[in-house]
Design a protein around this motif. Structure first.
Motif, PDB file in Angstrom:
ATOM      1  N   VAL A  14       0.837  -1.205   0.000  1.00  0.00           N
ATOM      2  CA  VAL A  14       0.000   0.000   0.000  1.00  0.00           C
ATOM      3  C   VAL A  14       0.870   1.253   0.000  1.00  0.00           C
ATOM      4  O   VAL A  14       0.604   2.211  -0.739  1.00  0.00           O
ATOM      5  CB  VAL A  14      -0.954   0.002   1.219  1.00  0.00           C
ATOM      6  N   LYS A  15       1.914   1.268   0.812  1.00  0.00           N
ATOM      7  CA  LYS A  15       2.793   2.436   0.890  1.00  0.00           C
ATOM      8  C   LYS A  15       3.508   2.679  -0.435  1.00  0.00           C
ATOM      9  O   LYS A  15       3.626   3.824  -0.893  1.00  0.00           O
ATOM     10  CB  LYS A  15       3.806   2.248   2.018  1.00  0.00           C
ATOM     11  N   ILE A  16       3.992   1.611  -1.051  1.00  0.00           N
ATOM     12  CA  ILE A  16       4.674   1.740  -2.347  1.00  0.00           C
ATOM     13  C   ILE A  16       3.700   2.273  -3.395  1.00  0.00           C
ATOM     14  O   ILE A  16       4.032   3.183  -4.170  1.00  0.00           O
ATOM     15  CB  ILE A  16       5.261   0.383  -2.791  1.00  0.00           C
ATOM     16  N   LYS A  17       2.494   1.711  -3.403  1.00  0.00           N
ATOM     17  CA  LYS A  17       1.494   2.131  -4.385  1.00  0.00           C
ATOM     18  C   LYS A  17       1.135   3.608  -4.199  1.00  0.00           C
ATOM     19  O   LYS A  17       1.020   4.362  -5.184  1.00  0.00           O
ATOM     20  CB  LYS A  17       0.244   1.264  -4.260  1.00  0.00           C
ATOM     21  N   ASN A  18       0.959   4.032  -2.957  1.00  0.00           N
ATOM     22  CA  ASN A  18       0.620   5.431  -2.693  1.00  0.00           C
ATOM     23  C   ASN A  18       1.707   6.378  -3.199  1.00  0.00           C
ATOM     24  O   ASN A  18       1.407   7.418  -3.801  1.00  0.00           O
ATOM     25  CB  ASN A  18       0.399   5.640  -1.190  1.00  0.00           C
ATOM     26  N   GLU A  19       2.958   6.027  -2.977  1.00  0.00           N
ATOM     27  CA  GLU A  19       4.065   6.857  -3.444  1.00  0.00           C
ATOM     28  C   GLU A  19       4.096   6.927  -4.966  1.00  0.00           C
ATOM     29  O   GLU A  19       4.306   7.989  -5.559  1.00  0.00           O
ATOM     30  CB  GLU A  19       5.391   6.319  -2.909  1.00  0.00           C
ATOM     31  N   LEU A  20       3.875   5.791  -5.603  1.00  0.00           N
ATOM     32  CA  LEU A  20       3.907   5.757  -7.067  1.00  0.00           C
ATOM     33  C   LEU A  20       2.745   6.544  -7.674  1.00  0.00           C
ATOM     34  O   LEU A  20       2.910   7.215  -8.699  1.00  0.00           O
ATOM     35  CB  LEU A  20       3.870   4.303  -7.555  1.00  0.00           C
ATOM     36  N   GLU A  21       1.585   6.470  -7.043  1.00  0.00           N
ATOM     37  CA  GLU A  21       0.433   7.201  -7.576  1.00  0.00           C
ATOM     38  C   GLU A  21       0.632   8.709  -7.447  1.00  0.00           C
ATOM     39  O   GLU A  21       0.122   9.479  -8.269  1.00  0.00           O
ATOM     40  CB  GLU A  21      -0.839   6.773  -6.855  1.00  0.00           C
ATOM     41  N   LEU A  22       1.379   9.136  -6.436  1.00  0.00           N
ATOM     42  CA  LEU A  22       1.675  10.561  -6.294  1.00  0.00           C
ATOM     43  C   LEU A  22       2.704  11.020  -7.330  1.00  0.00           C
ATOM     44  O   LEU A  22       2.665  12.163  -7.800  1.00  0.00           O
ATOM     45  CB  LEU A  22       2.212  10.852  -4.881  1.00  0.00           C
ATOM     46  N   THR A  23       3.598  10.117  -7.703  1.00  0.00           N
ATOM     47  CA  THR A  23       4.675  10.466  -8.632  1.00  0.00           C
ATOM     48  C   THR A  23       4.276  10.269 -10.088  1.00  0.00           C
ATOM     49  O   THR A  23       4.512  11.130 -10.941  1.00  0.00           O
ATOM     50  CB  THR A  23       5.933   9.623  -8.335  1.00  0.00           C
ATOM     51  N   CYS A  24       3.691   9.117 -10.375  1.00  0.00           N
ATOM     52  CA  CYS A  24       3.308   8.806 -11.758  1.00  0.00           C
ATOM     53  C   CYS A  24       1.986   8.043 -11.741  1.00  0.00           C
ATOM     54  O   CYS A  24       1.970   6.815 -11.872  1.00  0.00           O
ATOM     55  CB  CYS A  24       4.400   7.994 -12.458  1.00  0.00           C
ATOM     56  N   PRO A  25       0.883   8.730 -11.567  1.00  0.00           N
ATOM     57  CA  PRO A  25      -0.423   8.075 -11.412  1.00  0.00           C
ATOM     58  C   PRO A  25      -0.823   7.241 -12.621  1.00  0.00           C
ATOM     59  O   PRO A  25      -0.612   7.630 -13.762  1.00  0.00           O
ATOM     60  CB  PRO A  25      -1.384   9.254 -11.212  1.00  0.00           C
ATOM     61  N   GLY A  26      -1.379   6.057 -12.320  1.00  0.00           N
ATOM     62  CA  GLY A  26      -1.929   5.206 -13.364  1.00  0.00           C
ATOM     63  C   GLY A  26      -0.911   4.504 -14.237  1.00  0.00           C
ATOM     64  O   GLY A  26      -1.251   4.027 -15.312  1.00  0.00           O
ATOM     65  N   VAL A  27       0.341   4.403 -13.778  1.00  0.00           N
ATOM     66  CA  VAL A  27       1.394   3.808 -14.602  1.00  0.00           C
ATOM     67  C   VAL A  27       1.822   2.419 -14.112  1.00  0.00           C
ATOM     68  O   VAL A  27       1.886   1.467 -14.886  1.00  0.00           O
ATOM     69  CB  VAL A  27       2.631   4.740 -14.668  1.00  0.00           C
TER      70      VAL A  27
END
Length: 241
Positions: A14-27
């Motif tokens: 969940v933490k990894i996903k949240n960080e990625l969605e803030l940086t590059c959403p939907g990728v």
């Protein structure tokens, strides 16, 4: 089936996903995150590095019954276990190599309670289980019926290290599960277990190759899936009437 997994593992995803969605959403999909974190964890605790390809999509379906029908359980016969793998295109050697993942992690007591409590009318403990291990497990799991979270390490010798100790253990009656014991005695699997117990490099090589194959089994790509915004739900939930 995920009830058997550690809650900490889900928190990390969940933490990894949240960080990625803030940086590059939907990728980056949750499926890719899980594939990479699995590989990195194996490497972090001493196991082999293997390649992980990217581009998976997340499923738009979640059906526990399909999962239960696809994976082996601790009390299956060896014929049944082998069939679970061969129907997916895996060899017996690949099956034994993948089972080596039991060198880390834990198993809930209910999965092997039949081996240490009331095994048979004449013997309460499975005679194929090492007596000292059985005695220790009976203490650890004494109240498992009241606390389903009670568990024991899969590898009693080096539970936090990815190595070949699991294979050495099962040959000595130190495996928790009935399936562990069967691996050590079945003519189709025993020679492979013995090989891995003697040579960790051979195990690592076969495990890495089998994981690369497993990592692309039945993956979703293109329009067959989605990149979830949250790993615990679909992007478009059905409307409630």
């Amino acid at each position: 089936m995920n009830l058997s997994l550690s809650g900490d593992a889900f928190d990390i995803i969940v933490k990894i996903k949240n960080e990625l969605e803030l940086t590059c959403p939907g990728v980056v999909s949750c499926s890719d995150i899980m594939a990479v974190t699995t590989r990195d964890l194996v490497k972090m605790v001493g196991g082999p590095y293997y390649q992980v390809t990217f581009g998976r999509k997340d499923s738009t379906e979640s059906n526990a019954a399909k999962v239960e029908a696809s994976i082996p359980t601790a009390n299956m016969t060896m014929d049944q276990i082998i069939e679970k793998f061969t129907v997916k295109g895996f060899t017996v050697t690949e099956m034994v190599a993948l089972t080596g993942a039991h060198t880390i992690g834990f198993t809930h007591c209910k999965e092997f309670a039949n081996r240490i409590f009331n095994f048979s009318p004449s013997n309460p403990v499975d005679p194929t289980l090492h007596p000292k291990l059985a005695a220790g497990l009976k203490q650890v799991c004494a109240n498992y019926t009241h606390d389903p979270a009670m568990s024991a390490f899969n590898d009693v010798r080096s539970p936090s290290k990815f190595d070949n100790a699991y294979y050495q253990n099962v040959l000595k009656g130190l495996g928790l599960l009935t399936s562990d014991y069967l691996l050590s005695v079945d003519d189709r699997t025993k020679p492979i277990v013995e090989s891995y117990a003697k040579d960790q490099d051979v195990f690592f090589k076969d495990f890495a190759a089998a994981m690369e194959k497993l990592a692309v089994l039945g993956i979703k790509t293109g329009q067959n899936g989605e990149v979830r915004q949250r790993c615990d739900q679909f992007n478009n939930l059905p409307a409630l009437i």
